[in-house]
Design a protein around this motif. Structure first.
Motif, PDB file in Angstrom:
ATOM      1  N   LEU A 247       0.829  -1.213   0.000  1.00  0.00           N
ATOM      2  CA  LEU A 247       0.000   0.000   0.000  1.00  0.00           C
ATOM      3  C   LEU A 247       0.865   1.265   0.000  1.00  0.00           C
ATOM      4  O   LEU A 247       0.549   2.242  -0.688  1.00  0.00           O
ATOM      5  CB  LEU A 247      -0.947  -0.006   1.211  1.00  0.00           C
ATOM      6  CG  LEU A 247      -2.154  -0.943   1.075  1.00  0.00           C
ATOM      7  CD1 LEU A 247      -2.919  -1.048   2.388  1.00  0.00           C
ATOM      8  CD2 LEU A 247      -3.082  -0.459  -0.027  1.00  0.00           C
ATOM      9  N   ILE A 248       1.944   1.217   0.754  1.00  0.00           N
ATOM     10  CA  ILE A 248       2.839   2.388   0.756  1.00  0.00           C
ATOM     11  C   ILE A 248       3.528   2.502  -0.605  1.00  0.00           C
ATOM     12  O   ILE A 248       3.681   3.594  -1.154  1.00  0.00           O
ATOM     13  CB  ILE A 248       3.864   2.308   1.908  1.00  0.00           C
ATOM     14  CG1 ILE A 248       3.140   2.352   3.250  1.00  0.00           C
ATOM     15  CG2 ILE A 248       4.871   3.458   1.833  1.00  0.00           C
ATOM     16  CD1 ILE A 248       4.014   2.095   4.457  1.00  0.00           C
ATOM     17  N   SER A 249       3.888   1.349  -1.171  1.00  0.00           N
ATOM     18  CA  SER A 249       4.543   1.366  -2.488  1.00  0.00           C
ATOM     19  C   SER A 249       3.671   2.049  -3.536  1.00  0.00           C
ATOM     20  O   SER A 249       4.169   2.811  -4.362  1.00  0.00           O
ATOM     21  CB  SER A 249       4.824  -0.069  -2.959  1.00  0.00           C
ATOM     22  OG  SER A 249       5.679  -0.707  -2.075  1.00  0.00           O
TER      23      SER A 249
ATOM     24  N   GLY B 220       1.545   4.285  -3.164  1.00  0.00           N
ATOM     25  CA  GLY B 220       1.287   5.703  -2.948  1.00  0.00           C
ATOM     26  C   GLY B 220       0.429   6.056  -1.747  1.00  0.00           C
ATOM     27  O   GLY B 220       0.015   7.204  -1.597  1.00  0.00           O
ATOM     28  N   THR B 221       0.176   5.071  -0.874  1.00  0.00           N
ATOM     29  CA  THR B 221      -0.581   5.394   0.337  1.00  0.00           C
ATOM     30  C   THR B 221       0.386   5.997   1.351  1.00  0.00           C
ATOM     31  O   THR B 221       1.379   5.354   1.706  1.00  0.00           O
ATOM     32  CB  THR B 221      -1.211   4.116   0.943  1.00  0.00           C
ATOM     33  OG1 THR B 221      -1.840   3.390  -0.095  1.00  0.00           O
ATOM     34  CG2 THR B 221      -2.229   4.459   2.022  1.00  0.00           C
ATOM     35  N   GLY B 222       0.092   7.198   1.789  1.00  0.00           N
ATOM     36  CA  GLY B 222       0.956   7.858   2.769  1.00  0.00           C
ATOM     37  C   GLY B 222       0.955   7.075   4.068  1.00  0.00           C
ATOM     38  O   GLY B 222      -0.029   6.423   4.408  1.00  0.00           O
ATOM     39  N   ARG B 223       2.081   7.131   4.780  1.00  0.00           N
ATOM     40  CA  ARG B 223       2.158   6.386   6.038  1.00  0.00           C
ATOM     41  C   ARG B 223       1.111   6.889   7.030  1.00  0.00           C
ATOM     42  O   ARG B 223       0.518   6.115   7.775  1.00  0.00           O
ATOM     43  CB  ARG B 223       3.557   6.510   6.650  1.00  0.00           C
ATOM     44  CG  ARG B 223       4.595   5.695   5.903  1.00  0.00           C
ATOM     45  CD  ARG B 223       5.991   5.952   6.444  1.00  0.00           C
ATOM     46  NE  ARG B 223       6.998   5.431   5.540  1.00  0.00           N
ATOM     47  CZ  ARG B 223       7.556   4.216   5.642  1.00  0.00           C
ATOM     48  NH1 ARG B 223       7.203   3.415   6.611  1.00  0.00           N
ATOM     49  NH2 ARG B 223       8.456   3.818   4.773  1.00  0.00           N
TER      50      ARG B 223
ATOM     51  N   THR C  54      -1.751   8.258   6.269  1.00  0.00           N
ATOM     52  CA  THR C  54      -3.071   7.810   5.808  1.00  0.00           C
ATOM     53  C   THR C  54      -3.289   6.357   6.212  1.00  0.00           C
ATOM     54  O   THR C  54      -4.359   5.982   6.705  1.00  0.00           O
ATOM     55  CB  THR C  54      -3.153   7.932   4.269  1.00  0.00           C
ATOM     56  OG1 THR C  54      -2.789   9.245   3.914  1.00  0.00           O
ATOM     57  CG2 THR C  54      -4.530   7.603   3.747  1.00  0.00           C
TER      58      THR C  54
ATOM     59  N   MET D  21      -5.958   4.707   8.789  1.00  0.00           N
ATOM     60  CA  MET D  21      -6.840   3.605   8.386  1.00  0.00           C
ATOM     61  C   MET D  21      -6.787   2.475   9.423  1.00  0.00           C
ATOM     62  O   MET D  21      -7.829   1.958   9.849  1.00  0.00           O
ATOM     63  CB  MET D  21      -6.374   3.092   7.025  1.00  0.00           C
ATOM     64  CG  MET D  21      -7.294   2.139   6.362  1.00  0.00           C
ATOM     65  SD  MET D  21      -6.583   1.668   4.768  1.00  0.00           S
ATOM     66  CE  MET D  21      -5.535   0.334   5.251  1.00  0.00           C
TER      67      MET D  21
ATOM     68  N   LEU E 292      11.133   3.055  -4.774  1.00  0.00           N
ATOM     69  CA  LEU E 292      10.904   2.216  -3.596  1.00  0.00           C
ATOM     70  C   LEU E 292      12.205   2.017  -2.823  1.00  0.00           C
ATOM     71  O   LEU E 292      12.195   1.639  -1.658  1.00  0.00           O
ATOM     72  CB  LEU E 292      10.354   0.839  -4.010  1.00  0.00           C
ATOM     73  CG  LEU E 292       9.021   0.843  -4.752  1.00  0.00           C
ATOM     74  CD1 LEU E 292       8.648  -0.563  -5.205  1.00  0.00           C
ATOM     75  CD2 LEU E 292       7.920   1.408  -3.870  1.00  0.00           C
TER      76      LEU E 292
ATOM     77  N   ILE F 187       6.506   9.193  -1.686  1.00  0.00           N
ATOM     78  CA  ILE F 187       5.226   8.450  -1.700  1.00  0.00           C
ATOM     79  C   ILE F 187       4.231   9.186  -2.607  1.00  0.00           C
ATOM     80  O   ILE F 187       3.563   8.582  -3.445  1.00  0.00           O
ATOM     81  CB  ILE F 187       4.662   8.284  -0.262  1.00  0.00           C
ATOM     82  CG1 ILE F 187       5.535   7.316   0.542  1.00  0.00           C
ATOM     83  CG2 ILE F 187       3.226   7.760  -0.307  1.00  0.00           C
ATOM     84  CD1 ILE F 187       5.161   7.194   2.007  1.00  0.00           C
TER      85      ILE F 187
ATOM     86  N   LEU G 258      -6.902   8.139  -2.972  1.00  0.00           N
ATOM     87  CA  LEU G 258      -5.669   8.702  -2.393  1.00  0.00           C
ATOM     88  C   LEU G 258      -5.292  10.000  -3.108  1.00  0.00           C
ATOM     89  O   LEU G 258      -4.730  10.910  -2.505  1.00  0.00           O
ATOM     90  CB  LEU G 258      -4.518   7.696  -2.524  1.00  0.00           C
ATOM     91  CG  LEU G 258      -4.617   6.410  -1.712  1.00  0.00           C
ATOM     92  CD1 LEU G 258      -3.470   5.471  -2.068  1.00  0.00           C
ATOM     93  CD2 LEU G 258      -4.593   6.699  -0.223  1.00  0.00           C
TER      94      LEU G 258
END
Lengths: 410, 231
Positions: free
Chosen positions: A304-306, A308-311, A313, A317, B61, B85, B117
């Motif tokens: 999810l972080i890969s 583009g989900t911000g840490r 965010t 969640m 990454l 990110i 997002l």
């Protein structure tokens, strides 16, 4: 927050149904048992305070400001009938009664003992304490006024100690207003089963006017006792009485019976220790669930972080998930315990055996009362939810430090 | 391909060294690479040749121990973790070997998630999700959860998810490794069509000869270095 976040959090909760049910169940039972325990404790204490206040101090009592430190007739107050009538009208005041209390030596025949004489308005006190129902057979509460001798209603244990029966004469000697000797001679109207052995051994009730005469305190009383409505805020009643009697002190039962308050606080502290242990167990249960959840979903979080989900965010969640888990247990626990307590409020548990005898001996109803007050529900629910929200901070730490490449490969 | 176009991906002398016990392992060693918009490129090489590491460096990454990565004019070395990110979210689409969809969301929701997002409007999310499902041939399976889909269907959803953010390019790490031959061909058809029709740039790391056969450029890595680069 978009509905998809809620959907995601809710569905994630049910990825491992059994674990969610067990964890939410532990929060459910924590809230349920904590609320029941506190409700019964507060119920029993409330009843104890109520009984003691009725027989002894009232919920609030107006006294001369020096009376508490030095309870003598000299620190009495002048009874103002107009103010007394005003006090009756205070919101939350169920009964307002003047009393005159004095410690004297009482004797009958060749026996004597120190007693507490309380001058009362019989009808008002009876409406609060139901004395007429507690008179030992053969006697009466207060009869028709007679010219010869004033009447006294004597605690049954005291009567037994002095060998008194209805119709006998009780002599008292003590100190009246401004130090004058105060002699009293009363005809025993009846013996009063007070239940509480300590009170039964020392209380003598006489009519207020007779007490005033005996102690040379015409027009004076030692206190104005107020019994409050159960729903009333005692501090509000206290404030109103204080405003009405600005030259006197309006004191709460807790100021007048500090020993009782300390005893109750001690017992509550015991409860808190038990609750603390319960919360600790539940807290570790919640924490282990969150630990497992984080461990199982390392890869997913990495992915999810890969993408583009911000840490932050992601942390929000996961926090929402843990909060929902806590809310689920707490909400269901609160919902379930409410009707449970309502039932036992309407149908209290009847005590049996020794406990029943003990209660009856003290003049208390042999039941296990419960108290249904929002604060009990709110406090317990807030503690359990607070634990869930605290445990929910752990994933924030994990997500902050998550190595996305390692996590994605895990 | 127009040679005047600016590269969408540029690496200049990038290296990535890992500590493995007392030994330094150079997984990528001074790689210079430019990928132009619209390319359909395969990174190939034996296991341990550095394909995935190079892909991770291009995708932001991982960070190079030397050299620089420039994507769409932005030097990734200069971005901090949060900016990186955000950059990935808006510029790079990812397709993983194991699909890695969110298991509790439907196919449509998985695609929509990326746009959520990006704070796209509900209307835009719905419209684009339907279009992407159509593009990958799953317009009737939007409601299905990943567990209700075959591997090939899941990978198609993953492709649609990668495209949801309107990225500059898609990085696909061994996208056909878990698929049978027929499904792999079918997935390649979808990606090839997106490349042809919409000009989407694809960069694959792969061992799969079917992918290599379809690629219009094949970059071969050996021991972390580019051994050959054939268009």
């Amino acid at each position: 927050m978009n509905a998809l976040w809620w959907t995601l959090a809710w569905r994630n909760l049910w990825r491992n149904k059994r674990r969610t049910v067990i964890t939410a169940g532990s929060a459910f039972f924590a809230v349920f048992f904590a609320v029941v325990m506190q409700s019964v404790t507060y119920g029993v204490f409330g009843k104890m305070i109520e009984d003691m206040a009725r027989l002894s101090t009232g919920h609030v009592q107006v006294q001369d400001s020096l009376y508490l430190a030095e309870p003598t007739p000299d620190h009495s107050l002048e009874l103002d009938a107009a103010r007394l009538a005003e006090a009756q009208k205070i919101d939350g005041a169920m009964a307002v009664m003047p009393r005159l209390e004095a410690i004297v030596l009482a004797s009958s025949g060749d026996r004597s003992t120190p007693v507490q004489v309380i001058g009362i308005e019989p009808a008002a006190e009876d409406s609060v304490n139901r004395f007429t129902e507690r008179i030992r057979s053969g006697g009466q509460y207060f009869g028709e006024p007679r010219a010869d001798l004033p009447e006294a209603v004597v605690g049954a244990a005291l009567g037994d100690q002095l060998g008194l029966s209805p119709g006998d004469t009780l002599f008292t000697i003590g100190q009246g207003y401004h130090g004058v000797p105060a002699y009293g001679r009363f005809r025993v109207a009846g013996l009063l089963e007070l239940g509480n052995p300590e009170l039964s051994k020392r209380l003598v009730y006489v009519q207020l006017a007779d007490a005033q005469h005996a102690f040379r305190m015409e027009g004076r009383v030692t206190g104005v006792v107020c019994m409050a409505d159960p729903a009333a805020d005692l501090e509000d009643v206290q404030a109103e009485l204080a405003a009405l009697f600005p030259d006197q002190a309006a004191r709460l039962w807790s100021d007048l019976m500090p020993d009782l308050e300390q005893t109750l606080e001690g017992k509550l502290a015991g409860n808190y220790i038990i609750l603390f242990i319960l919360y600790l167990i539940i807290g570790f249960g919640l924490f282990s669930t969150v630990l497992m959840m984080m461990s199982e979903r390392q890869k997913e979080f990495g992915i999810l972080i890969s993408v583009g989900t911000g840490r932050r965010t992601l942390a929000a969640m996961v926090y929402l998930e843990v909060a929902l888990l806590g809310l689920l247990g707490v909400g269901l626990g609160s919902l379930a315990v409410w009707p449970f307590l309502e039932y036992f409020d309407a149908n209290p548990v009847q005590l049996r055996g020794d406990l029943r005898e003990l209660h009856e001996q003290y003049g208390l109803e042999p039941i296990l009362p419960v108290m249904i007050e929002p604060f009990i529900f709110f406090n317990q629910a807030a503690v359990v939810l607070g634990m869930a929200l605290t445990v929910g901070l752990y994933p924030l730490r994990v997500l902050k430090r998550l190595d996305i490449l390692k996590a994605s490969r895990s | 391909m127009n040679s005047n176009q600016q590269p969408v991906i540029t690496t200049r002398g990038i290296s990535r060294t890992y500590q493995q016990g007392p030994v330094d392992v150079r997984a990528v060693d001074g790689v210079d690479l430019s990928i132009l918009p619209g390319e359909f490129t395969a990174l190939v090489g034996p296991s341990g040749s550095g394909k995935t590491t190079l892909l991770n460096l291009i995708g932001g990454l991982d960070r190079p121990t030397a050299g620089e990565v420039v994507i769409d004019g932005t030097r990734l070395n200069d971005l901090d973790e949060n900016a990186l990110i955000q950059f990935r979210l808006h510029h790079i689409g990812f397709v993983f070997q194991a699909y890695n969809l969110i298991p509790v969301l439907s196919a449509a929701e998985n695609i929509e998630f990326i746009m959520l997002l990006q704070k796209a409007s509900a209307k835009e999310r719905r419209t684009r999700t339907q279009q992407l499902l159509k593009d990958v041939g799953l317009e009737k399976l939007g409601h299905a959860r990943p567990t209700q889909l075959s591997g090939g269907q899941q990978q198609r959803v993953a492709v649609a998810r990668a495209l949801a953010s309107k990225p500059a390019f898609v990085l696909a790490d061994e996208p056909t490794a878990n698929l049978d031959s027929h499904t792999a061909e079918s997935l390649l058809d979808v990606m090839e069509q997106l490349n042809r029709d919409e000009g989407m740039t694809f960069v694959f790391s792969t061992h799969d000869p079917r992918v290599i056969a379809r690629a219009r450029r094949v970059v071969t890595l050996v021991d972390g270095r580019i051994d050959s680069d054939e268009a």
